[in-house]
Design a protein around this motif. Structure first.
Motif, PDB file in Angstrom:
ATOM      1  N   ARG B 176      -0.366 -15.145  -6.750  1.00 11.55           N
ATOM      2  CA  ARG B 176       0.746 -14.351  -6.227  1.00 11.55           C
ATOM      3  C   ARG B 176       2.091 -15.068  -6.340  1.00 11.55           C
ATOM      4  O   ARG B 176       2.890 -15.103  -5.405  1.00 11.55           O
ATOM      5  CB  ARG B 176       0.469 -13.966  -4.785  1.00 11.55           C
ATOM      6  CG  ARG B 176      -0.741 -13.051  -4.643  1.00 11.55           C
ATOM      7  CD  ARG B 176      -0.363 -11.631  -4.341  1.00 11.55           C
ATOM      8  NE  ARG B 176       0.266 -11.511  -3.058  1.00 11.55           N
ATOM      9  CZ  ARG B 176      -0.393 -11.555  -1.904  1.00 11.55           C
ATOM     10  NH1 ARG B 176      -1.707 -11.698  -1.890  1.00 11.55           N
ATOM     11  NH2 ARG B 176       0.245 -11.419  -0.781  1.00 11.55           N
ATOM     12  N   CYS B 177       2.339 -15.620  -7.516  1.00  9.08           N
ATOM     13  CA  CYS B 177       3.639 -16.231  -7.782  1.00  9.08           C
ATOM     14  C   CYS B 177       4.638 -15.159  -8.187  1.00  9.08           C
ATOM     15  O   CYS B 177       5.841 -15.400  -8.219  1.00  9.08           O
ATOM     16  CB  CYS B 177       3.516 -17.273  -8.887  1.00  9.08           C
ATOM     17  SG  CYS B 177       3.036 -16.588 -10.481  1.00  9.08           S
ATOM     18  N   ASN B 198       8.596  -5.852   6.660  1.00  7.46           N
ATOM     19  CA  ASN B 198       8.501  -5.137   7.928  1.00  7.46           C
ATOM     20  C   ASN B 198       7.656  -3.879   7.815  1.00  7.46           C
ATOM     21  O   ASN B 198       7.050  -3.441   8.776  1.00  7.46           O
ATOM     22  CB  ASN B 198       9.896  -4.796   8.453  1.00  7.46           C
ATOM     23  CG  ASN B 198      10.636  -6.046   8.843  1.00  7.46           C
ATOM     24  OD1 ASN B 198       9.998  -7.074   9.109  1.00  7.46           O
ATOM     25  ND2 ASN B 198      11.953  -5.995   8.847  1.00  7.46           N
ATOM     26  N   VAL B 199       7.635  -3.286   6.627  1.00  3.52           N
ATOM     27  CA  VAL B 199       6.779  -2.122   6.430  1.00  3.52           C
ATOM     28  C   VAL B 199       5.328  -2.579   6.369  1.00  3.52           C
ATOM     29  O   VAL B 199       4.430  -1.912   6.869  1.00  3.52           O
ATOM     30  CB  VAL B 199       7.148  -1.383   5.121  1.00  3.52           C
ATOM     31  CG1 VAL B 199       6.389  -0.078   5.001  1.00  3.52           C
ATOM     32  CG2 VAL B 199       8.645  -1.159   5.043  1.00  3.52           C
ATOM     33  N   GLY B 200       5.141  -3.742   5.737  1.00  6.81           N
ATOM     34  CA  GLY B 200       3.805  -4.315   5.708  1.00  6.81           C
ATOM     35  C   GLY B 200       2.853  -3.685   4.716  1.00  6.81           C
ATOM     36  O   GLY B 200       1.662  -3.544   4.993  1.00  6.81           O
ATOM     37  N   TRP B 201       3.361  -3.312   3.543  1.00  2.42           N
ATOM     38  CA  TRP B 201       2.450  -2.779   2.519  1.00  2.42           C
ATOM     39  C   TRP B 201       1.403  -3.823   2.147  1.00  2.42           C
ATOM     40  O   TRP B 201       0.241  -3.519   1.945  1.00  2.42           O
ATOM     41  CB  TRP B 201       3.211  -2.419   1.241  1.00  2.42           C
ATOM     42  CG  TRP B 201       4.296  -1.404   1.383  1.00  2.42           C
ATOM     43  CD1 TRP B 201       5.630  -1.626   1.199  1.00  2.42           C
ATOM     44  CD2 TRP B 201       4.163  -0.014   1.705  1.00  2.42           C
ATOM     45  NE1 TRP B 201       6.333  -0.464   1.390  1.00  2.42           N
ATOM     46  CE2 TRP B 201       5.457   0.538   1.699  1.00  2.42           C
ATOM     47  CE3 TRP B 201       3.073   0.810   2.000  1.00  2.42           C
ATOM     48  CZ2 TRP B 201       5.697   1.881   1.973  1.00  2.42           C
ATOM     49  CZ3 TRP B 201       3.317   2.139   2.272  1.00  2.42           C
ATOM     50  CH2 TRP B 201       4.606   2.660   2.264  1.00  2.42           C
ATOM     51  N   LEU B 202       1.905  -5.038   2.047  1.00  5.51           N
ATOM     52  CA  LEU B 202       1.067  -6.107   1.514  1.00  5.51           C
ATOM     53  C   LEU B 202       1.112  -7.309   2.446  1.00  5.51           C
ATOM     54  O   LEU B 202       2.188  -7.717   2.868  1.00  5.51           O
ATOM     55  CB  LEU B 202       1.621  -6.524   0.143  1.00  5.51           C
ATOM     56  CG  LEU B 202       0.825  -7.535  -0.653  1.00  5.51           C
ATOM     57  CD1 LEU B 202      -0.449  -6.895  -1.193  1.00  5.51           C
ATOM     58  CD2 LEU B 202       1.649  -8.087  -1.794  1.00  5.51           C
ATOM     59  N   GLU B 210      -5.849  -8.543  -1.038  1.00  2.00           N
ATOM     60  CA  GLU B 210      -4.395  -8.421  -1.130  1.00  2.00           C
ATOM     61  C   GLU B 210      -3.925  -8.612  -2.583  1.00  2.00           C
ATOM     62  O   GLU B 210      -3.045  -7.893  -3.047  1.00  2.00           O
ATOM     63  CB  GLU B 210      -3.697  -9.441  -0.227  1.00  2.00           C
ATOM     64  CG  GLU B 210      -4.060  -9.350   1.250  1.00  2.00           C
ATOM     65  CD  GLU B 210      -3.566  -8.068   1.925  1.00  2.00           C
ATOM     66  OE1 GLU B 210      -2.511  -7.560   1.544  1.00  2.00           O
ATOM     67  OE2 GLU B 210      -4.254  -7.579   2.838  1.00  2.00           O
ATOM     68  N   ASN B 211      -4.526  -9.577  -3.267  1.00  2.54           N
ATOM     69  CA  ASN B 211      -4.115  -9.847  -4.653  1.00  2.54           C
ATOM     70  C   ASN B 211      -4.370  -8.633  -5.549  1.00  2.54           C
ATOM     71  O   ASN B 211      -3.551  -8.261  -6.380  1.00  2.54           O
ATOM     72  CB  ASN B 211      -4.883 -11.029  -5.237  1.00  2.54           C
ATOM     73  CG  ASN B 211      -4.627 -12.317  -4.485  1.00  2.54           C
ATOM     74  OD1 ASN B 211      -3.786 -12.361  -3.602  1.00  2.54           O
ATOM     75  ND2 ASN B 211      -5.362 -13.355  -4.825  1.00  2.54           N
ATOM     76  N   GLY B 215      -1.689  -6.412  -7.635  1.00  2.17           N
ATOM     77  CA  GLY B 215      -1.759  -6.260  -9.090  1.00  2.17           C
ATOM     78  C   GLY B 215      -1.919  -4.813  -9.510  1.00  2.17           C
ATOM     79  O   GLY B 215      -1.301  -4.353 -10.472  1.00  2.17           O
ATOM     80  N   MET B 216      -2.749  -4.081  -8.782  1.00  2.00           N
ATOM     81  CA  MET B 216      -3.017  -2.702  -9.161  1.00  2.00           C
ATOM     82  C   MET B 216      -1.828  -1.797  -8.853  1.00  2.00           C
ATOM     83  O   MET B 216      -1.477  -0.929  -9.645  1.00  2.00           O
ATOM     84  CB  MET B 216      -4.262  -2.187  -8.433  1.00  2.00           C
ATOM     85  CG  MET B 216      -5.523  -2.780  -8.994  1.00  2.00           C
ATOM     86  SD  MET B 216      -5.660  -2.434 -10.769  1.00  2.00           S
ATOM     87  CE  MET B 216      -7.161  -3.270 -11.152  1.00  2.00           C
ATOM     88  N   ILE B 217      -1.200  -2.004  -7.708  1.00  2.00           N
ATOM     89  CA  ILE B 217      -0.044  -1.162  -7.382  1.00  2.00           C
ATOM     90  C   ILE B 217       1.079  -1.412  -8.385  1.00  2.00           C
ATOM     91  O   ILE B 217       1.720  -0.487  -8.867  1.00  2.00           O
ATOM     92  CB  ILE B 217       0.455  -1.437  -5.935  1.00  2.00           C
ATOM     93  CG1 ILE B 217      -0.593  -1.004  -4.925  1.00  2.00           C
ATOM     94  CG2 ILE B 217       1.788  -0.735  -5.671  1.00  2.00           C
ATOM     95  CD1 ILE B 217      -0.846   0.479  -4.843  1.00  2.00           C
ATOM     96  N   ARG B 218       1.265  -2.669  -8.742  1.00  2.00           N
ATOM     97  CA  ARG B 218       2.305  -2.960  -9.731  1.00  2.00           C
ATOM     98  C   ARG B 218       1.971  -2.273 -11.057  1.00  2.00           C
ATOM     99  O   ARG B 218       2.827  -1.645 -11.681  1.00  2.00           O
ATOM    100  CB  ARG B 218       2.463  -4.464  -9.957  1.00  2.00           C
ATOM    101  CG  ARG B 218       3.762  -4.821 -10.676  1.00  2.00           C
ATOM    102  CD  ARG B 218       3.814  -6.268 -11.116  1.00  2.00           C
ATOM    103  NE  ARG B 218       3.257  -6.442 -12.444  1.00  2.00           N
ATOM    104  CZ  ARG B 218       3.932  -6.235 -13.581  1.00  2.00           C
ATOM    105  NH1 ARG B 218       5.191  -5.868 -13.530  1.00  2.00           N
ATOM    106  NH2 ARG B 218       3.356  -6.404 -14.747  1.00  2.00           N
TER     107      ARG B 218
END
Lengths: 341, 284
Positions: B176-177, B198-202, B210-211, B215-218
């Motif tokens: 997650r760089c 603050n929304v806290g998607w990730l 989380e990784n 990666g998938m959302i991106r």
């Protein structure tokens, strides 16, 4: 004392019976220090692993405590999590050994002891191997290390024809050496010293950066191409910044700390939206100043050990040795100018 | 190749000296043999450091965003760079008149360590710049890649479990760089969902769930805009097979919404941002 190459596996198998032995190896498409398994091939000839061994002492994500409300009683609870186990780090190089000095300074000195770090550090035994080859990005000698010998290691190995010379360097090392003895024989193999091919003059870099800490010429030109990703900080064996956050599920949660990177703009974001390091120039400057100036000021040593990982992995080839050269040049020019004025 | 370097230097210098451009983006030699690094020229004298050879591995168009307040920006563009420019124009990052493009037909870039053609260049369909103000050198005959979706085969055709295993293996080693995001010409959100703390998607913890989510959302977020330049995969320090995922999504876009290549023009209708009555209705 010689440890023959063919005895290495038996030794590591024996050591693994009582402790976790971390060795450099290929794991899932990358190289890192991972628990020894006799069937897995080790990467002992490899110059440096992609990931440094710092996660043994300072994991990328580390739970600090669990908290919550008990279902029946409704009482609150907080349970600290301090993980610790006897670990041996085998095959570590001089640069990474030096990085533990830096982490020790940051986590264990100046009046504060980080108990999460200390719990792991106290139970770590290190077995270093002198380098037998260097990569083009290795510059540890310029940062004061000897690629052939790591004075901090509990046991130092040096490879020569057919085997390793074994030398204990600390009490912990002496104790572990007893376990080595059944696998070793008397004598010594001939070893050859290696030297870095990349050399920079870092002897005055701290003073030079004192002069240049506000030099637009230096920091602008060095930072234009930076992407502000966190690669350099995450592959760095000495970068130790972390953030603390929590994960909540219903009435329970866990607080953890995880690596953070000064390259991210979020790193310095304040409540209310102010950011004291708004531009990437500010962030690049902070990273290099921390490595080569601030840390030296506070702890008397550089926060760069010359392992070359950031040079190897930076997507835009931003090179700390180029920065050192450039800073020396500019500082010299400034001094000459001051002398003439 | 050296004559391109000479022409590039001459033209970049002339454009800076006559005031057409305020800065020029190209490449210069790095410290090591066969290594190059992006060069941003802010002064006409800097243009003497420009080079062009088969080791110019960086796609540099994204720097225009950092420099645009200085005035018009000159950029040396190959096929991928020019598509990145088009992409960013379409995403309203800047306007076509904000850039002056020196086009260079690309000889395909090599890996400096192995000397073989870079992975990202192997299935390139557009080695000539697709937009430019001047072309340096002769345009070359384009060879269509044997299989545009060759990289997608790593995951396509596999059952769900096998596919998931591949994703898990990859994202397990993600650190997650965010180099993939930071180098991507499509990733131009003012605030990335990752940074909306603050929304806290990730969550900030580095773990598989989380990784993989990151990666998938991106990948989905750029799926109808990916210019297939492969910079994300090249930049990844952990060698994640990111282009397998991106190419699979590009393939899906083409199957679902018709033949489509992002970044070829600045007035594409992006599949996920436009509506057509002929769009496939899978849920009937």
């Amino acid at each position: 004392m010689i440890l023959k190459d063919e005895m290495l596996d038996s030794l590591l198998t024996e050591l693994s019976k009582e402790q976790i032995v971390y060795v450099p190896k290929q794991v899932n498409g990358t190289t890192r220090f991972a628990p020894y398994v006799s069937s897995d091939k080790m990467k002992l000839d490899q110059v440096n692993t992609v990931m440094p061994p710092k996660d043994l002492l300072f994991p990328q994500t580390q739970n600090m405590y669990h908290y919550g409300v008990e279902k029946n009683s409704g009482n609150m609870f907080i349970d600290p999590v301090i993980e610790s186990a006897d670990q041996i780090l085998f095959g570590v190089r001089s640069c990474d050994m030096r990085s533990f000095d830096c982490l020790d300074a940051a986590f264990l000195t100046k009046g504060y002891i980080d108990e999460f770090y200390q719990a792991k550090r106290d139970r770590l035994t290190t077995i270093a191997i002198g380098c037998t080859e260097v990569s083009e990005t290795c510059f540890c000698e310029s940062m004061g290390q000897d690629p052939n010998h790591a004075p901090q290691a509990d046991i130092q190995l040096r490879h020569g024809e057919g085997g390793y010379n074994v030398t204990a360097q600390t009490e912990k090392g002496e104790a572990l050496l007893e376990k080595f003895k059944p696998f070793c024989e008397e004598g010594e193999v001939e070893v050859a010293d290696v030297h870095c091919t990349l050399n920079v003059d870092a002897s005055n870099i701290k003073d030079n950066l004192d002069i240049l800490h506000e030099s637009h010429e230096l920091w602008d030109s060095m930072s234009y191409k930076c992407l502000n990703c966190g690669t350099c900080t995450f592959v760095c064996p000495t970068c130790y910044c972390f953030d603390i956050d929590q994960e909540n599920r219903c009435k329970e949660g866990v607080r953890f700390r995880c690596w953070d990177s000064c390259m991210f703009s979020e790193y310095t974001a304040m409540a209310g939206g102010h950011n004291p390091r708004p531009e990437k120039r500010d962030r690049v400057r902070n990273r290099f100043m921390h490595k080569l100036n601030y840390f030296e000021d506070r702890y008397g040593k550089m926060l760069c050990v010359g392992c070359g990982r950031c040079i190897e992995k930076c997507p835009v080839s931003l090179d700390i040795t180029v920065l050192i050269d450039r800073a020396n040049e500019l500082a010299q020019a400034e001094e000459t100018e001051a002398a003439h004025a | 190749m050296s004559d391109i370097t000479t022409t590039l230097r001459e033209r970049a210098r002339a454009l800076m000296e006559d005031g057409t451009i305020a800065a020029f983006i190209g490449w210069e030699a790095g410290r090591f043999e066969r290594q190059t690094t992006p060069l941003i020229c802010l002064d006409a004298a800097d243009t003497d450091r420009l080079i062009f050879d088969e080791y110019c591995v960086n796609t540099t168009a994204k720097y225009v965003r950092d420099l645009k307040q200085r005035g018009r920006i000159g950029v040396a563009v190959r096929g991928c760079d020019s598509r990145a420019i088009n992409r960013m124009i379409e995403d309203n990052q800047f306007k076509r008149e904000d850039v002056y493009l020196l086009g260079i037909p690309c000889p395909q870039m090599n890996d400096r360590k192995t000397g073989t053609v870079l992975n990202k260049c192997q299935d390139c369909a557009h080695r000539n710049p697709v937009t430019y103000d001047e072309l340096l050198g002769e345009a070359m005959e384009e060879t269509a890649p044997q299989d545009r979706y060759a990289r997608a085969h790593l995951v396509s055709g596999l059952d769900r479990i096998a596919r998931q295993n591949i994703f898990n293996m990859a994202f397990e080693r993600c650190i997650r760089c965010y180099a993939c995001r930071d180098v991507c010409p499509c990733c131009t959100c003012r605030t990335c969902f990752v940074d909306q703390r603050n929304v806290g998607w990730l969550g900030k913890q580095d773990n598989l769930s989380e990784n993989r989510f990151y990666g998938m959302i991106r990948a989905f977020h750029i799926s109808d805009r990916c210019i297939e330049c492969g910079e994300c995969e090249r930049a990844c320090p952990m060698d994640l097979p990111l282009m397998a995922i991106n190419k699979k999504l590009v393939e899906d876009m083409n199957t679902l919404f018709g033949e489509y290549e992002s970044g070829m023009t600045t007035d594409n209708e992006d599949a996920l941002r436009s509506f057509s009555k002929t769009d496939l209705e899978e849920f009937e």
